[in-house]
Scaffold this motif. Structure first.
Motif, short mmCIF file in Angstrom:
data_model
loop_
_atom_site.label_atom_id
_atom_site.label_comp_id
_atom_site.label_asym_id
_atom_site.label_seq_id
_atom_site.Cartn_x
_atom_site.Cartn_y
_atom_site.Cartn_z
N VAL A 64 1.75 6.47 -6.89
CA VAL A 64 0.74 7.65 -7.30
C VAL A 64 1.29 8.84 -7.12
O VAL A 64 0.77 9.68 -8.39
N LEU B 170 0.62 -1.20 -0.04
CA LEU B 170 0.16 -0.07 -0.11
C LEU B 170 0.79 1.49 -0.04
O LEU B 170 0.59 2.14 -0.62
N CYS B 171 1.86 1.23 0.86
CA CYS B 171 2.86 2.28 0.87
C CYS B 171 3.51 2.67 -0.49
O CYS B 171 3.53 3.75 -0.83
N VAL B 172 3.93 1.42 -1.00
CA VAL B 172 4.64 1.67 -2.41
C VAL B 172 3.66 2.16 -3.48
O VAL B 172 3.60 2.88 -4.14
N ALA B 173 2.29 1.74 -3.29
CA ALA B 173 1.32 2.31 -4.48
C ALA B 173 1.02 3.58 -4.03
O ALA B 173 1.01 4.32 -5.00
N ALA B 174 1.10 4.16 -2.80
CA ALA B 174 0.84 5.46 -2.53
C ALA B 174 1.81 6.50 -3.18
O ALA B 174 1.65 7.40 -3.79
N ALA B 175 3.02 5.94 -2.86
CA ALA B 175 4.16 6.71 -3.49
C ALA B 175 4.15 6.64 -4.80
O ALA B 175 4.56 7.59 -5.80
#
Lengths: 101, 172
Positions: A74, A67-72
């Motif tokens: 985006v 999730l953190c990687v996805a937020a970064a």
């Protein structure tokens, strides 16, 4: 009929393939970004279902890192899209082909 | 009950995902993506992961989609003309179907032999359980991820700011 690990895995596989299809068949850069989100989500679904059926909380912890990687991804991806739009005035992926073979 | 919920949530998720990648307007795509994300959050609840479901709704359906919608609306994006050669489209569909088939075969051959526990501890998936694992066993990974998020924020700001200064030097 009981819902088993296989069913969740197959659902995640279908969602992942839809994401791949979106990345390969669309030219709108923002839709491509959303398709990547779809693929990341299906991977998260796999992690959580394996965590549930093996009784191991590690899968749920891994979801946080994804999730953190996805937020970064985006945040940086949208910043890049905005600069592309400022330079070219379009969101078409055909307008960005400097590094294309 | 569980089976019915799984079937409904799964079907809606797949339909909304298909609409996400097929609708021409980016705003519609983003809204369909929210539906998919909410359905996946519901599946997390079925999978004894209430905390992950809450995080999914807050971070994905909340923050990420709001960010995407903000960009679409601020840039006033309209549907673009997408000229995709028929061969390229067929190739994309073929690759997606191939990946789907490979996943089906591997799931069908491997998953049934995996260790399956039907009895879960009552704390499983709650905030305390996940937090204990996150802050004890995976502390270093947690710290590294926080650095990654900081770098992403700095990178995003740097990407946007630089051109502002170049393009409008006498605006301020």
């Amino acid at each position: 009929m009981h819902v088993e690990l296989t069913h969740y895995m197959l659902l995640a596989a279908v969602l992942f393939s839809i994401g791949v299809l979106g990345v390969l068949t669309r030219k709108n850069l923002i839709v491509i970004l959303m398709s990547v989100e779809l693929m990341l989500n299906s991977v998260n679904l796999t992690f959580v279902s394996v965590a549930r059926f093996r009784g191991d909380p590690m899968g749920q912890v891994l979801v946080f890192f994804v999730l953190c990687v996805a937020a970064a991804e985006v945040a940086v991806g949208l910043a890049i899209l905005i600069s592309i739009f400022r330079h070219r005035g379009t969101m078409n992926s055909d307008s960005v082909k400097l590094l294309k073979w | 009950m569980e089976t019915a919920l799984f079937a409904i949530l799964g079907l809606v998720a797949i339909l909304a995902a298909l609409l996400t990648i097929t609708s021409p307007a980016p705003v519609a795509s983003a809204l369909y993506l929210v539906v998919t994300l909410f359905c996946v959050a519901g599946l997390y609840v079925l999978l004894a992961a209430p905390f992950v479901a809450a995080i999914q709704v807050i971070v994905y359906a909340g923050a990420v989609i709001v960010l995407i919608l903000f960009v679409i609306m601020l840039l006033n994006l309209k549907p673009i003309e997408e000229h995709i050669p028929a061969g390229w489209k067929a190739g994309g569909i073929a690759v997606a179907v191939l990946i789907l088939a490979a996943a089906f075969v591997s799931v069908m051959s491997g998953a049934s032999s995996a260790v399956v526990t039907s009895q879960l501890p009552s704390e499983f998936g709650k905030v305390g359980d996940v937090g204990n694992a996150l802050f004890a066993k995976y502390l270093y990974a947690f710290e590294v991820v926080s650095v990654l998020l900081l770098l992403a924020v700095i990178g995003a700001v740097a990407l946007i700011r630089k051109q502002d200064a170049e393009e409008t030097p006498d605006a301020r």
